[in-house]
Design a protein around this motif. Structure first.
Motif, mmCIF file in Angstrom:
data_model
loop_
_atom_site.group_PDB
_atom_site.id
_atom_site.type_symbol
_atom_site.label_atom_id
_atom_site.label_comp_id
_atom_site.label_asym_id
_atom_site.label_seq_id
_atom_site.Cartn_x
_atom_site.Cartn_y
_atom_site.Cartn_z
ATOM 1 N N LEU A 28 -0.042 25.642 -48.577
ATOM 2 C CA LEU A 28 0.208 25.678 -47.139
ATOM 3 C C LEU A 28 -0.438 26.907 -46.513
ATOM 4 N N GLU A 29 -0.356 28.057 -47.177
ATOM 5 C CA GLU A 29 -0.945 29.278 -46.616
ATOM 6 C C GLU A 29 -2.457 29.134 -46.486
ATOM 7 N N ARG A 30 -3.089 28.502 -47.470
ATOM 8 C CA ARG A 30 -4.543 28.278 -47.377
ATOM 9 C C ARG A 30 -4.869 27.362 -46.211
ATOM 10 N N LYS A 67 10.517 22.028 -46.534
ATOM 11 C CA LYS A 67 10.452 22.027 -45.076
ATOM 12 C C LYS A 67 9.342 21.129 -44.546
ATOM 13 N N ASN A 68 8.429 20.666 -45.432
ATOM 14 C CA ASN A 68 7.494 19.591 -45.083
ATOM 15 C C ASN A 68 6.520 19.991 -43.967
ATOM 16 N N PRO A 89 10.475 11.592 -42.447
ATOM 17 C CA PRO A 89 9.636 12.797 -42.546
ATOM 18 C C PRO A 89 8.378 12.607 -43.384
ATOM 19 N N THR A 90 8.304 11.523 -44.145
ATOM 20 C CA THR A 90 7.098 11.263 -44.943
ATOM 21 C C THR A 90 6.072 10.429 -44.180
ATOM 22 N N LEU A 147 12.462 17.599 -45.329
ATOM 23 C CA LEU A 147 12.783 16.463 -46.195
ATOM 24 C C LEU A 147 14.283 16.330 -46.413
ATOM 25 N N ALA A 148 14.998 17.453 -46.393
ATOM 26 C CA ALA A 148 16.446 17.418 -46.610
ATOM 27 C C ALA A 148 17.055 18.733 -46.170
#
Length: 362
Positions: free
Chosen positions: A235-237, A201-202, A311-312, A272-273
């Protein structure tokens, strides 16, 4: 004289247990099929569906994947005198009689395996022989249909595109600022994102883009909706270290989600997809301007009704969000085109494509 209604054994298990896109698909398609007079739908559930407690849940999963789908589903469909079985997600279901229709939402675990855990890949791999053997395969998008044909080697005449739709409750409405303030602590304008917190999900890129956006636009927050997924520790951190301009809402009710779409200045979907990208369609149906990725199925869903970016490319994402935050003419134009685009998708259309696939098979 019209043909007799087809009797369809529909596996409703995921409509009961899954809160993400797969569950929503089954929940919306079932009533759309039931509203038709050319099919008679019988809903079936795997044993143990809805069990509470870890031990009962694990037992239910084992019974579902190693007994119900391989044999029990077909047995119960025959007992119900069904003409066809529909399994609304990839599963190890097998049936020659009645013939089987299976929906494949995506093959991203094959297309980009690095974004999935070994356990998730193994689980999906277990379903491949059943998918290949299904009499008809429904794909959410042309992008997914192409993947089924290419990656699984299924003859193209057996794979049908049946696009999804947004629930009718996703529609324009006045923003309820009192609810947003009381329920989520939202005071300012905000960018909304709806996604499970997993690598594909980026969302790390979105956080970086929002940091750049916040340096240019003072009065905006980022609101994240969706539960934790796999491989999300980093991501949570990062989220724990962010200030109060990033609001993590977790799962919300359908009515709350509509309210969040209605109040958002814009919607961001940097995945990303995707096999389809239902949140993009929901946002457009609510009249919320969209920034989305330009990969896989997203251009197919949005048409010309969204700003599409790589998205990158974090700067491209930040710049697109800034445009929607600062250019009201552009934002309003995209909102209008988004409503027009979303109106071309409906569950009635999806049901019609689905029933056509049933009849081709039977």
């Amino acid at each position: 004289m019209s043909a007799a209604p087809l009797r369809v054994a529909f596996d409703a298990t995921h409509a009961r247990i899954n809160r993400t896109g797969i569950g929503r698909y089954a929940q919306q398609l079932l009533p759309a099929l039931a509203a038709r007079d050319d099919v008679d739908v019988v809903g079936l559930l795997a044993p143990g569906t809805g069990a509470t407690g870890r031990a009962q849940h694990l037992l239910g999963v084992a019974r579902r994947d190693f007994a119900y789908y391989p044999a029990g589903l077909a047995h119960r469909a025959r007992a119900a005198r069904a003409d066809v079985i529909h399994c609304p997600t990839s599963s190890p279901a097998h049936s020659a009689k009645p013939p089987l229709v299976m929906t494949v939402h995506d093959l991203l675990w094959l297309r980009m395996p690095q974004h999935f855990t070994p356990a998730v890949r193994a689980y999906h791999r277990m379903s491949v022989p059943a998918v290949r053997a299904a009499g008809r395969i429904l794909a959410d998008s042309d992008a997914t249909r192409a993947d089924v044909i290419e990656l699984l080697g299924v003859p193209e005449e057996r794979v049908v595109t049946a696009p999804l739709a947004a629930d009718p409750r996703f529609a324009p409405r006045e923003a309820d600022r009192d609810l947003l303030r009381a329920r989520f602590g939202i005071e300012r304008r905000y960018v909304l994102a709806v996604a499970t917190r997993e690598p594909r999900k980026n969302l790390n890129a979105l956080l970086d883009a929002f940091e750049r956006l916040a340096a240019r636009v003072d009065d905006c927050d980022l609101v994240l909706v969706g539960g934790k997924g796999w491989s999300s520790a980093e991501l949570e951190r990062t989220l724990e270290a962010t200030d109060d301009r990033v609001k993590v809402c977790g799962f919300v009710s359908e009515d709350e989600l509509v309210a969040l779409y209605a109040g958002a200045t814009c919607f961001a979907f940097p995945s990303l997809a995707e096999g389809f990208g239902l949140p993009v369609l929901e946002a457009m149906a609510c009249g919320t301007p969209v920034v989305s990725s330009n990969t896989t199925s997203m251009p197919e869903v949005t048409g010309d009704a969204a700003l599409l970016v790589d998205p990158t490319d974090v700067e491209a994402l930040a710049a697109a969000l800034e445009r929607l935050m600062t250019e009201p003419v552009l934002a309003n134009g995209l909102a209008r085109r988004g409503l027009e685009r979303a109106a071309t998708f409906s569950w009635e259309r999806c049901a019609a494509e689905t029933v056509a696939a049933y009849r081709q098979l039977v």
